[in-house]
Design a protein around this motif. Structure first.
Motif, mmCIF file in Angstrom:
data_model
loop_
_atom_site.group_PDB
_atom_site.id
_atom_site.type_symbol
_atom_site.label_atom_id
_atom_site.label_comp_id
_atom_site.label_asym_id
_atom_site.label_seq_id
_atom_site.Cartn_x
_atom_site.Cartn_y
_atom_site.Cartn_z
ATOM 1 N N GLU A 87 98.743 12.040 18.635
ATOM 2 C CA GLU A 87 98.347 11.189 19.457
ATOM 3 C C GLU A 87 98.044 11.739 20.955
ATOM 4 N N ILE A 88 98.889 12.477 21.565
ATOM 5 C CA ILE A 88 98.888 12.833 22.729
ATOM 6 C C ILE A 88 97.657 13.646 23.154
ATOM 7 N N PHE A 89 97.163 14.237 22.081
ATOM 8 C CA PHE A 89 95.740 15.229 22.240
ATOM 9 C C PHE A 89 94.678 14.306 22.118
ATOM 10 N N THR A 90 93.502 14.838 22.828
ATOM 11 C CA THR A 90 92.220 14.027 22.549
ATOM 12 C C THR A 90 91.152 15.102 21.958
ATOM 13 N N LYS A 91 90.489 14.549 21.146
ATOM 14 C CA LYS A 91 89.461 15.457 20.372
ATOM 15 C C LYS A 91 87.981 15.407 21.466
ATOM 16 N N LEU A 92 87.456 16.553 21.395
ATOM 17 C CA LEU A 92 86.286 16.802 21.898
ATOM 18 C C LEU A 92 85.018 17.218 21.066
ATOM 19 N N SER A 93 84.107 16.643 20.731
ATOM 20 C CA SER A 93 83.288 17.203 19.848
ATOM 21 C C SER A 93 82.044 17.694 20.800
ATOM 22 N N VAL A 94 81.664 19.109 20.286
ATOM 23 C CA VAL A 94 80.703 19.740 21.395
ATOM 24 C C VAL A 94 79.449 19.880 20.262
ATOM 25 N N PRO A 95 78.145 19.251 20.491
ATOM 26 C CA PRO A 95 77.119 19.567 19.631
ATOM 27 C C PRO A 95 76.584 21.097 19.728
ATOM 28 N N ALA A 96 75.787 21.481 18.515
ATOM 29 C CA ALA A 96 74.979 22.810 18.919
ATOM 30 C C ALA A 96 74.181 22.752 20.232
ATOM 31 N N LEU A 97 74.369 23.969 20.826
ATOM 32 C CA LEU A 97 73.838 23.962 22.126
ATOM 33 C C LEU A 97 73.319 25.581 22.472
ATOM 34 N N THR A 98 72.522 25.841 23.249
ATOM 35 C CA THR A 98 72.417 27.049 24.029
ATOM 36 C C THR A 98 73.174 27.225 25.009
ATOM 37 N N TRP A 99 73.972 28.473 25.287
ATOM 38 C CA TRP A 99 75.000 28.585 26.432
ATOM 39 C C TRP A 99 74.577 29.676 27.153
ATOM 40 N N ALA A 100 74.707 29.723 28.612
ATOM 41 C CA ALA A 100 74.544 30.726 29.505
ATOM 42 C C ALA A 100 76.206 31.044 29.581
ATOM 43 N N ILE A 101 76.592 32.250 28.894
ATOM 44 C CA ILE A 101 77.841 32.791 29.149
ATOM 45 C C ILE A 101 78.049 34.002 30.171
ATOM 46 N N PHE A 102 78.822 33.795 31.160
ATOM 47 C CA PHE A 102 79.332 34.577 32.355
ATOM 48 C C PHE A 102 80.565 35.151 32.119
ATOM 49 N N PRO A 103 80.718 36.504 31.696
ATOM 50 C CA PRO A 103 82.108 37.195 31.592
ATOM 51 C C PRO A 103 82.569 37.461 33.152
ATOM 52 N N ASP A 104 84.004 37.390 33.222
ATOM 53 C CA ASP A 104 84.663 38.068 34.255
ATOM 54 C C ASP A 104 85.890 38.721 34.144
ATOM 55 N N ARG A 115 79.115 31.394 42.702
ATOM 56 C CA ARG A 115 78.035 32.273 42.391
ATOM 57 C C ARG A 115 76.968 31.874 41.449
ATOM 58 N N ILE A 116 77.537 31.218 40.223
ATOM 59 C CA ILE A 116 76.677 30.522 39.181
ATOM 60 C C ILE A 116 75.540 29.388 39.847
ATOM 61 N N TYR A 117 76.238 28.721 40.645
ATOM 62 C CA TYR A 117 75.314 27.641 41.118
ATOM 63 C C TYR A 117 74.561 28.141 42.515
ATOM 64 N N SER A 118 74.884 29.151 43.083
ATOM 65 C CA SER A 118 74.359 29.345 44.297
ATOM 66 C C SER A 118 73.238 30.613 44.039
ATOM 67 N N GLU A 119 73.591 31.299 42.958
ATOM 68 C CA GLU A 119 72.733 32.588 43.169
ATOM 69 C C GLU A 119 71.852 32.496 41.602
ATOM 70 N N TRP A 120 72.657 32.387 40.428
ATOM 71 C CA TRP A 120 72.043 32.462 39.333
ATOM 72 C C TRP A 120 71.154 31.158 38.730
ATOM 73 N N PHE A 121 71.649 30.003 38.878
ATOM 74 C CA PHE A 121 70.575 28.747 38.694
ATOM 75 C C PHE A 121 69.407 28.722 39.401
ATOM 76 N N PRO A 122 69.528 29.167 40.580
ATOM 77 C CA PRO A 122 68.010 29.060 41.567
ATOM 78 C C PRO A 122 67.118 30.148 41.332
ATOM 79 N N THR A 123 67.594 31.301 40.840
ATOM 80 C CA THR A 123 66.403 32.173 40.244
ATOM 81 C C THR A 123 66.451 32.546 38.632
#
Length: 155
Positions: A87-104, A115-123
């Motif tokens: 019970e100390i843990f919480t479940k998080l259900s994530v629906p089917a989605l499209t993801w932008a995935i940024f490796p580092d 960088r994602i919010y200042s460079e990628w999203f605006p363009t």
């Protein structure tokens, strides 16, 4: 900026969360403090034990339930089917989605978020949708790579 777009089906995560200040500069100090607390209080070890992994194996993080003041930051991992969690843990259900995935490969995700919010999203041709975002960590401490997953749709 290196990224890929992927469609993923729904999935569940489980873990422990803390409330983090929405101000980015404050969040950048609160998140490492929360991660350290979860290491010290045994939450990370218990999650890894339930998953049959080494105790110091790195886990992922979910960022969700954003308000003006705060958001939930969950140290988490994929919930295997049939695994009963305490019970100390919480479940998080994530629906089917499209993801932008940024490796580092260097795993400097704080800089990558900026960088994602200042460079990628605006363009880009994408905008964020309301759903959890993730910091995905792979490896062991000292040998970790990371990715940021953000749910998106075309503008």
């Amino acid at each position: 900026m290196n990224y890929r777009i992927e469609q993923r089906g729904s999935f569940e995560m489980f873990g422990v969360y803390g409330l983090i200040n929405s101000d980015q500069q404050i969040a950048f100090s609160e998140v490492p403090q929360f991660r350290e607390k979860c290491d010290e209080d045994g939450s990370v070890d218990l999650m890894n034990e339930l998953l049959g992994r080494f105790g110091n194996t790195v886990l992922h993080a979910a960022l969700y339930d954003h308000t003006r003041e705060s958001f939930k930051y969950m140290i988490c991992y994929h919930l295997p089917k049939g695994l009963e969690i305490p019970e100390i843990f919480t479940k998080l259900s994530v629906p089917a989605l499209t993801w932008a995935i940024f490796p580092d490969p260097q795993c400097d995700l704080q800089k990558l978020w900026v960088r994602i919010y200042s460079e990628w999203f605006p363009t880009s041709e994408y905008e964020q949708v309301e759903a959890p975002s993730f910091e995905m960590y792979y490896g062991m401490p000292g040998h970790t790579q990371g990715e940021i997953w953000i749910p998106v749709k075309k503008k």
